[in-house]
Write a protein that holds these residues in place. Sequence first.
Motif, short mmCIF file in Angstrom:
data_model
loop_
_atom_site.label_atom_id
_atom_site.label_comp_id
_atom_site.label_asym_id
_atom_site.label_seq_id
_atom_site.Cartn_x
_atom_site.Cartn_y
_atom_site.Cartn_z
N ARG A 24 55.34 65.40 82.07
CA ARG A 24 54.60 65.52 83.31
C ARG A 24 53.45 66.52 83.14
O ARG A 24 53.57 67.49 82.41
CB ARG A 24 55.52 65.93 84.45
N SER A 26 49.50 68.18 85.04
CA SER A 26 48.86 68.62 86.27
C SER A 26 47.38 68.25 86.23
O SER A 26 46.83 67.92 85.17
CB SER A 26 49.01 70.13 86.43
N TYR A 34 46.30 62.59 84.93
CA TYR A 34 47.61 63.18 85.22
C TYR A 34 48.47 62.26 86.08
O TYR A 34 49.68 62.18 85.91
CB TYR A 34 47.46 64.56 85.87
N ASN A 38 52.17 61.00 84.99
CA ASN A 38 53.32 61.33 85.85
C ASN A 38 54.03 60.07 86.33
O ASN A 38 55.26 60.06 86.44
CB ASN A 38 52.87 62.20 87.02
N ASP A 42 58.02 58.97 85.44
CA ASP A 42 59.01 58.65 86.47
C ASP A 42 59.74 57.34 86.21
O ASP A 42 60.76 57.07 86.83
CB ASP A 42 58.34 58.58 87.84
#
Length: 69
Positions: A24, A26, A34, A38, A42
């Motif tokens: 993950r 930012s 990003y 991310n 998931d």
Amino acid sequence: MPPSGARVRTISYCKGKPSITFVRSSWEKLPTMYHIINALADLAIKEMRAGWLAETRGASDLSNQRPLS
């Protein structure tokens, strides 16, 4: 492997059991990607299939590309 009509020379080739991890991130670290990383982090990994890595020299017309399923 490269398509048979391509002018690509294979230097080395190996097969094995692959693994993958998406870390993950930012906005500060990856401002334009990003949210994609991310979302991939998931996802549940349901099955790992065989993988391969080839080191080649030459050009390919990319006709051997296919979508992952």
